[in-house]
Design an enzyme around this catalytic site. Structure first.
Site, mmCIF file in Angstrom:
data_model
loop_
_atom_site.group_PDB
_atom_site.id
_atom_site.type_symbol
_atom_site.label_atom_id
_atom_site.label_comp_id
_atom_site.label_asym_id
_atom_site.label_seq_id
_atom_site.Cartn_x
_atom_site.Cartn_y
_atom_site.Cartn_z
ATOM 1 C CE LYS A 8 -0.336 2.023 3.419
ATOM 2 N NZ LYS A 8 0.057 3.237 4.236
ATOM 3 C CG ASP A 128 -3.434 1.727 6.515
ATOM 4 O OD1 ASP A 128 -4.178 2.729 6.548
ATOM 5 O OD2 ASP A 128 -2.195 1.796 6.569
#
Length: 265
Positions: A8, A128
């Site tokens: 990410k 996240d």
């Protein structure tokens, strides 16, 4: 079963305010690279987690690993035997643990389906994790768990990730934020937000790890059309017009730094 835990990055990360619950109100643009950790799983009589790979030694407690917690949070039969190949650096702003958990959610979804409250279960594991379940570009608000779709015009764009091999915990970086709201994240497609956005955590991260400045200087002189620190650091990214530019930039990096060349999903 086999699944990639896609790295990410935050193409932009705007910190708007400190919340009364101790968290921070964020506006961020999540994007994902087509490479990362690798997970393999097979049905077993009980859950088992083994960790290999370059960064396996940084995970001191496999049973406290977010992969084990993700398995515990989801119905998946009697158990799974999971092998995690830890290729992404830990405490690096790449959501590595969250990406690992997201890969578990996808594997469970493929075999058993996910419960209706999967988003809430993912959010309890980390801010996240919900974005990492789909691992596709999206906007995150709140603590990062309130997700919105975004026009993805950067799929396939060459990207280079670089880390000076210095772990950086998230907590101290957020604590070092100066509390100034510098305005909302720009609107538009990924390219617009990447060019006009910012990362409000870069100054406190650089105060803790000055080498982040060295990484950013190298990337900004490498022909990239955008470069920035990801998350709370210390990994930085650069995006390029061609794979040749990206690969030349990677070849010019100091050999002591960790790097990963890929493309945006």
């Amino acid at each position: 079963m086999r699944e990639t835990a896609y790295a990410k990055i935050n193409l932009a990360l705007h910190v708007r305010r400190r919340r009364e619950d101790g968290y921070h109100e964020l506006e961020t643009l999540f994007a994902f690279v087509d490479a990362g950790d690798e997970l393999r799983a097979a049905p077993a009589g009980a859950d088992r987690l083994r960790v290999t790979g370059e960064f396996a030694g940084t995970l001191s407690d496999p049973f406290g690993n977010i992969v084990a917690k993700a398995l515990t949070s989801l119905p998946h039969g009697p158990g799974w035997d999971v092998l995690l190949d830890k290729r992404l650096p830990v405490a690096a702003g790449l959501g590595g643990g969250s990406a690992d958990a997201g890969a578990v959610f996808r594997m469970v979804r493929d075999v058993h389906g996910l419960p209706e409250d999967w988003h809430a279960r993912a959010a309890r594991l980390g801010a996240d994790v919900p974005a990492c379940v789909e691992s596709l570009a999206c906007i995150g608000r709140g603590t990062g768990t309130e997700l919105e779709p975004v026009a993805n015009d950067l799929a396939g764009t060459p990207v280079l990730l670089v880390n000076p091999r210095i772990p950086l915990a998230t907590g101290p970086v957020f604590q070092g934020w100066d509390g100034i709201d510098r305005g909302p994240m720009p609107q538009g497609d990924l390219r617009t937000i990447a060019l006009e956005g910012r990362n409000d955590l870069e100054p406190p991260a650089r105060a803790l790890v000055p080498q982040i400045g060295d990484v950013l200087a190298a990337l900004r002189n490498s022909g990239a059309w955008a470069s920035r620190m990801s998350g709370s650091g210390a990994t930085c990214f650069a995006v390029y017009d061609s794979p040749a530019q990206r690969d030349a930039a990677q070849a010019a990096l100091p050999p002591a730094w960790w790097s990963l060349a890929g493309a945006l999903r």
